[in-house]
Design an enzyme around this catalytic site. Structure first.
Site, PDB file in Angstrom:
ATOM      1  N   SER A 123     -10.829   2.599  -0.582  1.00  0.00           N
ATOM      2  CA  SER A 123     -11.464   1.409  -1.150  1.00  0.00           C
ATOM      3  C   SER A 123     -12.958   1.406  -0.865  1.00  0.00           C
ATOM      4  O   SER A 123     -13.420   1.936   0.157  1.00  0.00           O
ATOM      5  CB  SER A 123     -10.826   0.157  -0.531  1.00  0.00           C
ATOM      6  OG  SER A 123     -11.588  -0.996  -0.795  1.00  0.00           O
ATOM      7  N   TYR A 147      -8.595  -5.650   5.970  1.00  0.00           N
ATOM      8  CA  TYR A 147      -8.122  -4.746   4.916  1.00  0.00           C
ATOM      9  C   TYR A 147      -9.002  -3.504   4.851  1.00  0.00           C
ATOM     10  O   TYR A 147      -8.523  -2.366   4.899  1.00  0.00           O
ATOM     11  CB  TYR A 147      -8.112  -5.462   3.570  1.00  0.00           C
ATOM     12  CG  TYR A 147      -8.038  -4.510   2.400  1.00  0.00           C
ATOM     13  CD1 TYR A 147      -6.863  -3.808   2.138  1.00  0.00           C
ATOM     14  CD2 TYR A 147      -9.142  -4.298   1.570  1.00  0.00           C
ATOM     15  CE1 TYR A 147      -6.789  -2.912   1.073  1.00  0.00           C
ATOM     16  CE2 TYR A 147      -9.075  -3.410   0.510  1.00  0.00           C
ATOM     17  CZ  TYR A 147      -7.907  -2.724   0.262  1.00  0.00           C
ATOM     18  OH  TYR A 147      -7.849  -1.833  -0.778  1.00  0.00           O
ATOM     19  N   LYS A 151      -8.332   0.663   5.911  1.00  0.00           N
ATOM     20  CA  LYS A 151      -8.645   1.834   5.085  1.00  0.00           C
ATOM     21  C   LYS A 151      -9.587   2.787   5.823  1.00  0.00           C
ATOM     22  O   LYS A 151      -9.425   4.018   5.757  1.00  0.00           O
ATOM     23  CB  LYS A 151      -9.284   1.391   3.770  1.00  0.00           C
ATOM     24  CG  LYS A 151      -8.365   0.605   2.851  1.00  0.00           C
ATOM     25  CD  LYS A 151      -7.257   1.463   2.285  1.00  0.00           C
ATOM     26  CE  LYS A 151      -6.458   0.732   1.216  1.00  0.00           C
ATOM     27  NZ  LYS A 151      -5.340   1.539   0.675  1.00  0.00           N
TER      28      LYS A 151
END
Length: 347
Positions: A123, A147, A151
């Site tokens: 991402s 989040y 990643k």
């Protein structure tokens, strides 16, 4: 055969279509926590080919071992994971446990079965709060929310694998493509597969389309005071079909004679930013519908602007985005207007 974890989801289902149309056999592992078996039925109808499907969690090592024992898997595309920025700020432990553990289980099974070609769904959040735009793959990495941090941790974890290969003199070293997505939107041009989130959407486009069709009373625009062209957040929106084709290009590179050395990152975006209100107005104008909206407080973890330099993907993978803003909004509305209640009712 290509194993696609989370392949029944939004990006996964579109990627399955592109893989099959490029001549690959596809095996999907998905726990259906935020997806539906119906999406894969539709992939089969669109392509005229069977999709092998196993319902299960990537964190289940026994399931993974059976899949690798019983199928001739050449490469893995790893989509499975949680992806909502706001939810990750509220439930960080849940995100770290799910996203990191499922990747650990997957790469352990891959290593045990000597399958070392991996495309990882990363991402643009790994760039944190950008100090300079456009973003290039060699810029410093950080994260503004759990989040993105999950990643980033996984990216660093994957980088250790080829380092271990060097120490052990492996004759089949790891080859990993980290695909850093920007903001996927749109749907397949058929209107048969698209984004169907559980509950209140976390992403902009399904919220716009659900508001346009009357499922939501009003679109919440999170933040109207950013230092951008109109005060709303600017993102690099990419059509999901272009994004899916990027995965095919990555797989082709991994399995080519040239291959891909070690772990390499690629931005997948269009290379320019679009504000939230620009997206809303394009949706209204192209589809001749109304989208009521109100400016709300900023969401925790969001940044003002984020868009990519995509030249590396074009040079190294032979990929670039081809679909524009009009395609994004028209295809999104075609999907929403033909499937007002999503897969869960139709299926």
């Amino acid at each position: 055969m290509i194993l696609v974890t989370g392949g029944a989801g939004y990006i996964g289902s579109h990627t399955c279509v592109e893989l099959i149309e490029s001549g690959y056999d596809v095996l999907v592992l998905d726990n259906l926590s935020n997806s539906s078996r119906e999406s894969l039925h539709r992939v089969e109808r669109l392509t005229g080919h069977k999709v092998s499907f196993v319902e299960g969690d990537v964190r289940n090592g026994d399931i993974l071992n059976v899949l690798f024992d019983t199928h001739d898997i050449d490469a893995v595309i790893h989509f499975a994971g949680l992806k909502a920025v706001g939810e990750s700020c509220e439930c960080p432990i849940f995100y770290y446990e799910n996203n990191i553990e499922c990747t650990l289980k997957l790469v352990q099974a891959m290593q045990d079965h000597n399958v070392k070609n991996l495309v990882f769904s990363s991402s643009a959040t790994v760039y944190g709060d950008p100090q300079k735009l456009p973003l290039t793959e060699d810029m410093p990495l950080s994260a503004t929310n759990p989040y993105g941090r999950s990643k980033l941790i996984i990216e660093e974890m994957l980088r250790d694998l080829p380092r271990a290969d060097e120490l052990t003199h492996s004759d089949n070293p790891w080859s990993v493509a980290l695909l850093r997505y920007f903001n996927p939107v749109g749907a397949h041009k058929s209107g048969q597969i698209g984004e169907d989130p559980n509950g209140i959407p976390n992403n902009l486009m399904p919220f716009i389309s659900q508001t346009a069709i009357g499922k939501r009373d009003c679109l919440s625009v999170f933040g109207g005071d950013y230092n951008t062209c109109d005060g709303t957040g600017v993102r690099d929106y990419i059509h999901v079909v272009d994004l899916a084709k990027g995965h095919v290009k990555a797989v082709q590179r991994l399995l080519s004679e040239q291959g891909l050395d070690g772990v390499q990152a690629f931005n997948l975006g269009t290379g320019h930013g679009i504000s939230v209100l620009e997206m809303v107005n394009a949706f209204k104008d192209c589809n001749h519908v109304d989208v009521p909206y109100q400016i709300s407080d900023r969401r925790p973890g969001d940044v003002a602007a984020c868009y990519a330099d995509v030249s590396r993907a074009q040079t190294e993978l032979g990929w670039k985005a081809e679909l524009g803003l009009a395609d994004m909004v028209k295809d999104s509305w075609r999907w929403q207007s033909r499937n007002p209640e999503g897969y869960r009712v139709i299926g």
